[in-house]
Design a protein around this motif. Structure first.
Motif, PDB file in Angstrom:
ATOM      1  N   GLN A 293       0.729  -1.249  -0.073  1.00 50.99           N
ATOM      2  CA  GLN A 293       0.017   0.052   0.068  1.00 50.99           C
ATOM      3  C   GLN A 293       0.970   0.961  -0.022  1.00 50.99           C
ATOM      4  OE1 GLN A 293      -3.359  -0.593  -0.347  1.00 50.99           O
ATOM      5  NE2 GLN A 293      -3.629   1.512  -0.677  1.00 50.99           N
ATOM      6  N   ILE A 294       1.904   1.077   0.606  1.00 50.63           N
ATOM      7  CA  ILE A 294       2.820   2.468   0.531  1.00 50.63           C
ATOM      8  C   ILE A 294       3.897   2.262  -0.475  1.00 50.63           C
ATOM      9  CG2 ILE A 294       2.570   2.682   2.996  1.00 50.63           C
ATOM     10  CD1 ILE A 294       5.584   1.423   3.557  1.00 50.63           C
ATOM     11  N   GLY A 295       3.508   1.413  -1.320  1.00 55.17           N
ATOM     12  CA  GLY A 295       4.649   1.340  -2.538  1.00 55.17           C
ATOM     13  C   GLY A 295       6.057   0.786  -2.329  1.00 55.17           C
ATOM     14  N   ARG A 296       6.050   0.185  -1.248  1.00 54.57           N
ATOM     15  CA  ARG A 296       7.345  -0.554  -0.668  1.00 54.57           C
ATOM     16  C   ARG A 296       7.120  -2.366  -0.637  1.00 54.57           C
ATOM     17  NH1 ARG A 296      10.832   3.069   1.698  1.00 54.57           N
ATOM     18  NH2 ARG A 296      12.536   1.292   1.709  1.00 54.57           N
ATOM     19  N   PRO A 297       6.713  -2.839  -1.697  1.00 53.80           N
ATOM     20  CA  PRO A 297       6.389  -4.462  -1.518  1.00 53.80           C
ATOM     21  C   PRO A 297       7.576  -5.257  -0.940  1.00 53.80           C
ATOM     22  CG  PRO A 297       6.584  -3.806  -3.937  1.00 53.80           C
ATOM     23  CD  PRO A 297       6.672  -2.515  -2.938  1.00 53.80           C
ATOM     24  N   SER A 298       8.767  -5.045  -1.053  1.00 57.19           N
ATOM     25  CA  SER A 298       9.864  -5.620  -0.571  1.00 57.19           C
ATOM     26  C   SER A 298      10.274  -5.216   0.938  1.00 57.19           C
ATOM     27  CB  SER A 298      10.755  -5.758  -1.551  1.00 57.19           C
ATOM     28  OG  SER A 298      11.503  -4.389  -1.735  1.00 57.19           O
ATOM     29  N   ALA A 299       9.420  -4.495   1.443  1.00 53.38           N
ATOM     30  CA  ALA A 299       9.663  -3.900   2.823  1.00 53.38           C
ATOM     31  C   ALA A 299       8.958  -4.476   4.035  1.00 53.38           C
ATOM     32  CB  ALA A 299       9.747  -2.339   2.884  1.00 53.38           C
ATOM     33  N   THR A 300       8.646  -5.627   3.736  1.00 55.13           N
ATOM     34  CA  THR A 300       7.606  -6.068   4.668  1.00 55.13           C
ATOM     35  C   THR A 300       8.273  -6.376   6.158  1.00 55.13           C
ATOM     36  OG1 THR A 300       6.873  -7.676   2.950  1.00 55.13           O
ATOM     37  CG2 THR A 300       6.422  -8.253   5.245  1.00 55.13           C
ATOM     38  N   ARG A 301       9.610  -6.564   6.129  1.00 58.82           N
ATOM     39  CA  ARG A 301      10.267  -6.696   7.540  1.00 58.82           C
ATOM     40  C   ARG A 301      10.662  -5.216   8.309  1.00 58.82           C
ATOM     41  NH1 ARG A 301      15.207 -11.313   7.010  1.00 58.82           N
ATOM     42  NH2 ARG A 301      13.794 -12.989   6.742  1.00 58.82           N
ATOM     43  N   ALA A 302      10.725  -4.424   7.269  1.00 55.23           N
ATOM     44  CA  ALA A 302      10.831  -2.991   7.704  1.00 55.23           C
ATOM     45  C   ALA A 302       9.665  -2.450   8.051  1.00 55.23           C
ATOM     46  CB  ALA A 302      11.382  -2.101   6.653  1.00 55.23           C
ATOM     47  N   VAL A 303       8.500  -2.736   7.391  1.00 59.37           N
ATOM     48  CA  VAL A 303       7.134  -2.551   7.829  1.00 59.37           C
ATOM     49  C   VAL A 303       6.687  -2.979   9.452  1.00 59.37           C
ATOM     50  CG1 VAL A 303       4.521  -2.851   7.412  1.00 59.37           C
ATOM     51  CG2 VAL A 303       5.938  -1.929   5.689  1.00 59.37           C
ATOM     52  N   ALA A 304       7.079  -4.421   9.377  1.00 59.28           N
ATOM     53  CA  ALA A 304       7.053  -4.938  10.908  1.00 59.28           C
ATOM     54  C   ALA A 304       7.478  -4.255  12.047  1.00 59.28           C
ATOM     55  CB  ALA A 304       7.286  -6.437  10.653  1.00 59.28           C
ATOM     56  N   ARG A 305       9.114  -3.926  11.742  1.00 56.06           N
ATOM     57  CA  ARG A 305       9.780  -2.963  12.668  1.00 56.06           C
ATOM     58  C   ARG A 305       9.001  -1.752  12.924  1.00 56.06           C
ATOM     59  NH1 ARG A 305      14.189  -5.323   9.625  1.00 56.06           N
ATOM     60  NH2 ARG A 305      14.333  -3.163   8.351  1.00 56.06           N
ATOM     61  N   ALA A 306       8.648  -0.958  11.973  1.00 51.99           N
ATOM     62  CA  ALA A 306       7.839   0.210  12.403  1.00 51.99           C
ATOM     63  C   ALA A 306       6.607  -0.075  12.852  1.00 51.99           C
ATOM     64  CB  ALA A 306       7.532   0.765  10.981  1.00 51.99           C
ATOM     65  N   ASN A 307       5.927  -1.072  12.841  1.00 47.44           N
ATOM     66  CA  ASN A 307       4.758  -1.437  13.336  1.00 47.44           C
ATOM     67  C   ASN A 307       4.936  -1.747  14.988  1.00 47.44           C
ATOM     68  OD1 ASN A 307       1.722  -2.243  12.873  1.00 47.44           O
ATOM     69  ND2 ASN A 307       2.157  -4.036  14.224  1.00 47.44           N
ATOM     70  N   GLY A 308       6.231  -2.349  15.357  1.00 39.22           N
ATOM     71  CA  GLY A 308       6.574  -2.743  16.591  1.00 39.22           C
ATOM     72  C   GLY A 308       6.793  -1.378  17.299  1.00 39.22           C
ATOM     73  N   ALA A 309       7.438  -0.380  16.710  1.00 37.37           N
ATOM     74  CA  ALA A 309       8.102   0.808  17.074  1.00 37.37           C
ATOM     75  C   ALA A 309       6.988   1.704  17.542  1.00 37.37           C
ATOM     76  CB  ALA A 309       9.047   1.326  16.389  1.00 37.37           C
ATOM     77  N   ASN A 310       5.736   1.582  17.045  1.00 39.20           N
ATOM     78  CA  ASN A 310       4.745   2.600  17.455  1.00 39.20           C
ATOM     79  C   ASN A 310       4.545   2.932  18.892  1.00 39.20           C
ATOM     80  OD1 ASN A 310       2.102   4.119  17.343  1.00 39.20           O
ATOM     81  ND2 ASN A 310       1.009   2.128  17.566  1.00 39.20           N
ATOM     82  N   PRO A 311       4.767   4.093  19.232  1.00 40.22           N
ATOM     83  CA  PRO A 311       4.632   4.501  20.550  1.00 40.22           C
ATOM     84  C   PRO A 311       3.324   4.975  21.069  1.00 40.22           C
ATOM     85  CG  PRO A 311       5.389   6.478  19.326  1.00 40.22           C
ATOM     86  CD  PRO A 311       5.053   5.496  18.205  1.00 40.22           C
ATOM     87  N   ILE A 312       2.292   5.266  19.963  1.00 37.89           N
ATOM     88  CA  ILE A 312       0.910   5.453  20.594  1.00 37.89           C
ATOM     89  C   ILE A 312      -0.031   4.535  20.171  1.00 37.89           C
ATOM     90  CG2 ILE A 312      -0.871   7.494  20.121  1.00 37.89           C
ATOM     91  CD1 ILE A 312       1.369   9.310  19.332  1.00 37.89           C
ATOM     92  N   ALA A 313      -0.307   3.676  21.161  1.00 37.29           N
ATOM     93  CA  ALA A 313      -1.203   2.421  21.248  1.00 37.29           C
ATOM     94  C   ALA A 313      -2.555   3.010  20.628  1.00 37.29           C
ATOM     95  CB  ALA A 313      -1.252   1.515  22.243  1.00 37.29           C
ATOM     96  N   LEU A 314      -3.419   2.034  19.990  1.00 42.91           N
ATOM     97  CA  LEU A 314      -4.849   2.231  19.842  1.00 42.91           C
ATOM     98  C   LEU A 314      -4.837   3.295  18.720  1.00 42.91           C
ATOM     99  CD1 LEU A 314      -6.338   1.726  23.554  1.00 42.91           C
ATOM    100  CD2 LEU A 314      -5.588  -0.133  21.594  1.00 42.91           C
ATOM    101  N   MET A 315      -4.540   4.552  19.011  1.00 37.81           N
ATOM    102  CA  MET A 315      -4.752   5.646  17.982  1.00 37.81           C
ATOM    103  C   MET A 315      -4.041   5.603  16.792  1.00 37.81           C
ATOM    104  SD  MET A 315      -5.183   8.955  20.546  1.00 37.81           S
ATOM    105  CE  MET A 315      -6.514   8.935  22.062  1.00 37.81           C
ATOM    106  N   ILE A 316      -2.793   4.909  16.796  1.00 38.56           N
ATOM    107  CA  ILE A 316      -2.004   4.567  15.840  1.00 38.56           C
ATOM    108  C   ILE A 316      -2.498   3.075  15.866  1.00 38.56           C
ATOM    109  CG2 ILE A 316       0.044   4.257  14.471  1.00 38.56           C
ATOM    110  CD1 ILE A 316       0.779   6.803  15.543  1.00 38.56           C
ATOM    111  N   PRO A 317      -3.243   2.445  14.997  1.00 36.39           N
ATOM    112  CA  PRO A 317      -3.720   0.863  15.439  1.00 36.39           C
ATOM    113  C   PRO A 317      -2.859  -0.025  14.840  1.00 36.39           C
ATOM    114  CG  PRO A 317      -5.224   2.027  13.613  1.00 36.39           C
ATOM    115  CD  PRO A 317      -4.082   2.898  14.264  1.00 36.39           C
ATOM    116  N   CYS A 318      -1.608  -0.380  15.464  1.00 38.99           N
ATOM    117  CA  CYS A 318      -0.968  -1.394  15.153  1.00 38.99           C
ATOM    118  C   CYS A 318      -1.444  -2.817  15.437  1.00 38.99           C
ATOM    119  CB  CYS A 318       0.432  -1.320  15.661  1.00 38.99           C
ATOM    120  SG  CYS A 318       0.592  -1.147  17.567  1.00 38.99           S
ATOM    121  N   HIS A 319      -2.436  -2.795  16.320  1.00 32.97           N
ATOM    122  CA  HIS A 319      -3.210  -4.060  16.787  1.00 32.97           C
ATOM    123  C   HIS A 319      -3.983  -4.794  15.716  1.00 32.97           C
ATOM    124  CE1 HIS A 319      -5.798  -0.887  17.507  1.00 32.97           C
ATOM    125  NE2 HIS A 319      -6.852  -1.755  17.257  1.00 32.97           N
ATOM    126  N   ARG A 320      -4.293  -3.811  14.441  1.00 31.68           N
ATOM    127  CA  ARG A 320      -4.941  -4.349  13.389  1.00 31.68           C
ATOM    128  C   ARG A 320      -4.235  -4.833  12.261  1.00 31.68           C
ATOM    129  NH1 ARG A 320      -8.036   1.159  12.957  1.00 31.68           N
ATOM    130  NH2 ARG A 320      -9.477   1.157  14.948  1.00 31.68           N
TER     131      ARG A 320
END
Length: 357
Positions: A293-320
């Motif tokens: 969706q962000i135009g980086r189809p090979s960056a799955t692991r980087a997306v996972a790291r960014a997801n885990g680094a989210n400092p604002i739970a729920l309002m930035i819904p990494c749980h989804r």
């Protein structure tokens, strides 16, 4: 165990009916009182929006709730194991004592046996249970505006250094580091899934995390370092707005968050977080879908790291974000919590929502 429980409506109906079929298999945590009960509790029944159900006593305690004094949910374990019963009674009689293994041994109990018994029944050791009870008293004193010395006494610590050390282990900073008047201010927000800490300035929310999240100390330290004045204790308009919006969210009244956020992060991580915020409540995405969706189809692991680094739970819904196979993947707040958030959002999806202004 959580996934084998009946749905929330079924458990709430059992609570209202005092149905003993679920006695010992499910417990209800009541956010309005801060206690957890057996489903057969004779006390006045809480509203559905104030209820969260767990399959174990340990999860109730981990979420920050105390045992009810009317239905005594710890009693079954106490009756099954005399050592548990005696130690729980001793804890009630001496909540001010800083319990150690030496205290347990002096009462004549084998330490390894006691440890296994408490782990089996409650998911935590006796010493962990005693420590959590004391620290909660201290946090409540700080959250209500009390001084550090008052919080120390409420937590039953004889020495200021011991209280500072215990506080720092959980939050990554000493209580004296959280002073009034700072630009960034920390606020405790109770929720049905456990207490959260929010950090806000006069205009933006910078942090929102569950108190038991392992990354919380590091995130607070990052904010302390970035701010010249450090972090204080007290309210702020963004934190107050967040508390109101979270109350509506957990009651399944609204999934709309308009609190202004300032999560920091690199350009890439902010791009990922923006994409997370675009996922409608009640829906999920995989890491691969986010990357495409962000135009980086090979960056799955980087997306996972960014997801885990989210400092604002729920309002930035990494749980989804879930696994490509539909399974629940790692979540810093705990998989049980992730499952419950998804259940809440299924309710939100079927409820007409107010549009954001």
């Amino acid at each position: 165990m959580l996934f084998d429980l009946p749905d929330r409506d079924t458990l709430y109906a059992a609570l209202l009916a005092r149905d003993d079929r679920y006695d010992g298999q499910a417990f209800v945590c009541v956010s309005s009182t801060g206690v957890f009960c057996r489903l057969t509790c004779p006390a006045r029944k809480p509203k559905l929006e104030n209820c969260t159900f767990f399959p174990s006593i340990g999860e109730c305690i981990d979420a920050g709730f105390r045992a009810c004094r009317r239905c005594h949910p710890l009693q079954a374990a106490a009756q099954a194991d005399p050592a548990i019963g005696a130690l729980l009674q001793a804890l009630d009689e001496r909540p001010d004592l800083r319990w150690t293994e030496q205290h347990v041994a002096r009462l004549g109990y084998d330490l390894s046996t006691v440890r296994r018994s408490f782990k089996r029944h409650f998911g935590m050791t006796f010493l962990e249970m005693a420590r959590q009870r004391r620290m909660r008293e201290g946090f409540e004193a700080l959250a209500s505006g009390g001084k550090v010395i008052t919080a120390q006494h409420e937590a039953s610590f004889d020495s200021p250094s011991a209280f500072r050390a215990a506080f720092a282990r959980l939050l990554g900073c000493a209580p004296a580091d959280l002073q009034a008047g700072s630009l960034l201010r920390a606020t405790w927000i109770p929720t049905p899934l456990g207490d959260m800490i929010a950090v806000g300035s006069h205009s933006h929310l910078h942090l929102l995390e569950f108190l038991d999240r392992k990354a919380l100390p590091a995130e607070l330290k990052r904010l302390q370092t970035a701010s010249k004045e450090g972090i204080g204790i007290g309210g702020s308009l963004p934190c107050e707005q967040a508390a109101h919006e979270l109350a509506d969210y957990f009651a399944a009244r609204s999934g709309t968050f308009t609190t202004p956020l300032a999560p920091g992060g690199s350009a890439f991580t902010r791009q990922v977080w923006d994409e997370l915020r675009a996922i409608p409540a009640g829906e999920t995405r995989s890491y691969g879908e986010i990357a495409r969706q962000i135009g980086r189809p090979s960056a799955t692991r980087a997306v996972a790291r960014a997801n885990g680094a989210n400092p604002i739970a729920l309002m930035i819904p990494c749980h989804r974000v879930i696994g490509a196979d539909g399974s629940l993947t790692g979540y810093g707040g705990g998989l049980w919590r992730k499952q419950r958030l998804i259940e809440i959002e299924r309710q939100l999806k079927t409820t007409p929502q107010e549009k954001a202004p």
